[in-house]
Enzyme design. Sequence first.
Site, mmCIF file in Angstrom:
data_model
loop_
_atom_site.group_PDB
_atom_site.id
_atom_site.type_symbol
_atom_site.label_atom_id
_atom_site.label_comp_id
_atom_site.label_asym_id
_atom_site.label_seq_id
_atom_site.Cartn_x
_atom_site.Cartn_y
_atom_site.Cartn_z
ATOM 1 C CG HIS A 179 7.556 -2.033 -8.411
ATOM 2 N ND1 HIS A 179 6.335 -1.607 -7.710
ATOM 3 C CD2 HIS A 179 7.651 -1.922 -7.021
ATOM 4 C CE1 HIS A 179 5.770 -1.693 -7.321
ATOM 5 N NE2 HIS A 179 6.653 -2.006 -6.662
ATOM 6 C CB CYS A 224 -10.395 -0.355 2.078
ATOM 7 S SG CYS A 224 -12.500 -0.726 2.681
ATOM 8 C CD GLN A 231 7.210 6.558 -5.372
ATOM 9 O OE1 GLN A 231 7.274 6.869 -5.968
ATOM 10 N NE2 GLN A 231 6.355 5.247 -4.934
ATOM 11 N N GLY A 250 11.954 -2.764 -2.152
ATOM 12 C CA GLY A 250 11.645 -1.601 -1.980
ATOM 13 C C GLY A 250 11.841 -2.180 -0.531
HETATM 14 N N1 PLP Z 1 9.261 2.841 -0.055
HETATM 15 C C1 PLP Z 1 7.931 3.410 -0.348
HETATM 16 C C2 PLP Z 1 8.177 5.314 -0.490
HETATM 17 C C3 PLP Z 1 7.016 3.066 -1.745
HETATM 18 O O1 PLP Z 1 6.197 4.113 -2.533
HETATM 19 C C4 PLP Z 1 6.846 2.015 -1.649
HETATM 20 C C5 PLP Z 1 6.102 1.345 -2.174
HETATM 21 O O2 PLP Z 1 4.990 2.063 -2.615
HETATM 22 C C6 PLP Z 1 7.776 1.356 -0.710
HETATM 23 C C7 PLP Z 1 8.733 1.616 -0.167
HETATM 24 C C8 PLP Z 1 7.983 -0.215 -0.631
HETATM 25 O O3 PLP Z 1 8.329 -1.102 -2.379
HETATM 26 P P1 PLP Z 1 7.889 -2.489 -3.013
HETATM 27 O O4 PLP Z 1 7.010 -2.575 -2.709
HETATM 28 O O5 PLP Z 1 9.163 -2.218 -3.954
HETATM 29 O O6 PLP Z 1 8.182 -3.664 -2.356
#
Ligand code: PLP
Length: 390
Positions: A204, A328, A182, A75
């Site tokens: 994932h 953290c 999401q 993503g």
């Molecule tokens: N955008 C959102 C809203 C996410 O929740 C995440 C991952 O937590 C990402 C982007 C990033 O995706 P990736 O882990 O596949 O790079």
Amino acid sequence: MEKADSVIYLDNNATTKVDPAVVDVMTPFLTEWYGNASSVHSFGGQVRQHVEKAREQAAALVGARPEEIIFTSCGTESDNAAILSALENDIRRRKVVTSRVEHPAVLGLCKVLQQRGYHVEFVPVNRRGQLCMDTLVQMITDDTAVVSIMWGNNETGNIYPVYEIAEIAHQHGALFHTDAVQAVGKVPIDLGRADIDFLSLSGHKLHAPKGVGAMYVKKGTPFNQFLIGGHQEFGLRAGTENVPGIIALGQAMETAGEYIEQENTEMARLRDRLEQGILRTCPGARVNGNPLSRLPNTTNISFEYIEGESILLMLDQFNVAASSGSACTSGSLEPSHVLRAMGLAETLLHGSVRFSLSRYNTEEEIDFVIEKMAPIIKRLREISPFGHDS
Ligand code: PLP
């Protein structure tokens, strides 16, 4: 490692279990069909056919055409590629409009863009995490290159009016990108009826493995490649295709389509059961976000005068996995930028826990967590330095 199947996993916005049926479909592409999808020989050609099938499966879930789907590594790559491409597309436009509640995959890039001299404006949100639409409308001007607003928030689950915002962006000649990492698979998406230029998604988060994602680029929208090299992915994303990952993503997206209704009824029911159970039994608990427009699997709850991390550690003793918005960093607990943007009081800001469900969760698991939460909160209140036991 301990046995994993005893965990009660309520952290599905962080990552998901790979669907065993997805593993079955992808495995032959690791073991037998390991050819390069770009090779001329028929061994590679057969692999190519499966890659194209996966593209069709991915496109179908979001109402796109197969040629509008480009496979990426995650993503984050899709987010970066879309925004950077939009900025290169018209170099006279130097402005990016985004929101204060985006994922770091967008916010982190925006910070770098500011250092590079771009003008970035961040749309504020109200107490429920809803975008201040009046401000957004004012921020989008004729020097805006791209507007990037997420479809569903990873911390609160809030859903944003992306169809409407895309139209506003286009009235000013700006491109529109949405981070739907999401949202894909959890809410219906029909890009055929939308004026969205770019959409990012990630394997994932929807029961495919890590290391594969995709980007939708609307037909006719200009796109400058982010990874430069070979001619893969219509010449728009270089790098040998992650064939097993792509096959897995296609299958996972097809399956997500089959479950989407169930996720919006049964999974949402379990989420609501958890939320109501906690609100009923834990004094000083409040739900963060907009209950009227949320992803069906997410609830974010603040517990006054308690550290979210302490709750997570105690839940961990019962093998329950959830998450808090805080990260953290350098020894200090930074509260979530999303909850901060929503203006939460300091007493609530540090005490948030996010529960994010998947279709694998059961009612027994939810009831177990509800049962454990009340004594955990009571105990933590007793030892809280603030001395509140309300
Ligand atoms: N955008 C959102 C809203 C996410 O929740 C995440 C991952 O937590 C990402 C982007 C990033 O995706 P990736 O882990 O596949 O790079």
